[in-house]
Design an enzyme around this catalytic site. Sequence first.
Site, PDB file in Angstrom:
ATOM      1  N   GLY A 251      28.242   1.929 -24.120  1.00 12.79           N
ATOM      2  CA  GLY A 251      29.679   1.771 -23.941  1.00 12.79           C
ATOM      3  C   GLY A 251      30.311   1.105 -25.145  1.00 12.79           C
ATOM      4  O   GLY A 251      29.624   0.637 -26.057  1.00 12.79           O
ATOM      5  N   CYS A 279      22.142   0.430 -25.572  1.00 10.15           N
ATOM      6  CA  CYS A 279      23.336   0.108 -26.341  1.00 10.15           C
ATOM      7  C   CYS A 279      24.092  -1.079 -25.736  1.00 10.15           C
ATOM      8  O   CYS A 279      23.594  -2.188 -25.744  1.00 10.15           O
ATOM      9  CB  CYS A 279      24.213   1.355 -26.484  1.00 10.15           C
ATOM     10  SG  CYS A 279      25.536   1.183 -27.690  1.00 10.15           S
ATOM     11  N   HIS A 363      20.217   4.975 -29.406  1.00  9.20           N
ATOM     12  CA  HIS A 363      20.495   6.024 -28.424  1.00  9.20           C
ATOM     13  C   HIS A 363      19.334   7.002 -28.318  1.00  9.20           C
ATOM     14  O   HIS A 363      19.258   7.984 -29.061  1.00  9.20           O
ATOM     15  CB  HIS A 363      21.774   6.772 -28.808  1.00  9.20           C
ATOM     16  CG  HIS A 363      23.017   6.016 -28.493  1.00  9.20           C
ATOM     17  ND1 HIS A 363      23.790   6.275 -27.383  1.00  9.20           N
ATOM     18  CD2 HIS A 363      23.607   4.969 -29.119  1.00  9.20           C
ATOM     19  CE1 HIS A 363      24.812   5.434 -27.343  1.00  9.20           C
ATOM     20  NE2 HIS A 363      24.721   4.638 -28.392  1.00  9.20           N
ATOM     21  N   GLU A 365      18.789   9.243 -26.248  1.00 11.77           N
ATOM     22  CA  GLU A 365      19.123  10.566 -25.687  1.00 11.77           C
ATOM     23  C   GLU A 365      19.425  11.594 -26.770  1.00 11.77           C
ATOM     24  O   GLU A 365      19.586  12.783 -26.467  1.00 11.77           O
ATOM     25  CB  GLU A 365      20.309  10.454 -24.726  1.00 11.77           C
ATOM     26  CG  GLU A 365      21.683  10.456 -25.367  1.00 11.77           C
ATOM     27  CD  GLU A 365      22.028   9.182 -26.097  1.00 11.77           C
ATOM     28  OE1 GLU A 365      23.012   9.190 -26.866  1.00 11.77           O
ATOM     29  OE2 GLU A 365      21.315   8.167 -25.898  1.00 11.77           O
TER      30      GLU A 365
END
Length: 387
Positions: A251, A279, A363, A365
């Site tokens: 975020g 994060c 990150h 992903e």
Amino acid sequence: MLLSLQGTFPPAILALADGTVFIGNSIGATGTTVGEVVFNTAITGYQEILTDPSYCQQIVTLTYPHIGNYGVNAEDIEAGKVHAAGLIIKDLPLVASNFRMTETLSRYLIREKTVAIANIDTRKLTRLLRTKGAQNGAIVGLAEGQAVTQTLIDEAIAKAKAAPNMAGLDLAKVVSTASRYEWTQTEWKLGSGYGTQQAPRFHVVAYDFGVKLNILRMLAERGCKLTVVPAQTPASEVLAMKPDGVFLSNGPGDPEPCDYAVTAVQQIIEAGVPTFGICLGHQIMALASGAKTFKMDNSHHGANHPVKDLDNGRVSITSQNHGFAVEMASLPATLRPTHISLFDGTLQGLERTDKPAFCFQGHPEASPGPHDIAYLFDRFTALMEKK
């Protein structure tokens, strides 16, 4: 873009809070936008970057010179809209081509009402940001036939100076979902697109502090039935669902003002529920465990950042997007470092020594970026299997 065709794009102004001004061409919506100007070193993935909620109130400079050559499509999004405050690039290719393309980048920016500037010296801008650190700026996209004037430049500088500083801003509750929802979509595959999870193994409650959709897809791919909840959801509501695990999403903004999240995460971890943060979720877990965070002089944004796993020495190339970090010296006895950045030595991973909880700053992903660190999702499912 070719110099002979500059006239087809109206002029645009980029002004920084220190008074630096760049004049280029508007390739997005007409109007003015303000935000913290940062640079991202990824070569591909501009659509994922634009739609990443972590870029809320940030203007993104892409250091790779040619942006837009493969257009955009309806699938490569990380949220339902563009969250970046604006876009800065060097060259917009005149031709975009890809078998998945549905729209050009410029048309997409206009449709998403995103102000953007091209045809400026992004190398000079990046060096300035590296030297002075991220600073606020303003982009003014002029209308067709409108000319750059000193008055417009002065107004742009004034707006850049007046923009709020990122430190102290709680943006998680701004970008978070307004209501709880279920998620079953799995990862994208060539020829079939996104799938649907059919056989869930775990129930995971995911806190949405600005979650990227591919994170949810990768969790679903590994057998997680997901219930996504708003950022300000109390721990009591989450624990009442009796989840096998809790996920803390990425975020935007400063983690310290998110006291509601810090309190909830403290209670969830103390309850012994397997917890995984990414994060902003990483920073919130650190704060909930007694550590401290700080605003970085040079934030990390890109898809080529080397990170070392301190447990086995493995070096992974990772995707990064953060302007705050956890203070190494502030770690309590219950937190141990698991990963560090090989760029500047900042903390990239943490693990609780007394509870089944861990977190990662980057990150995993990979949207955009490499898949080297995706094993962290498997580590999370392994924690839930032990429960």
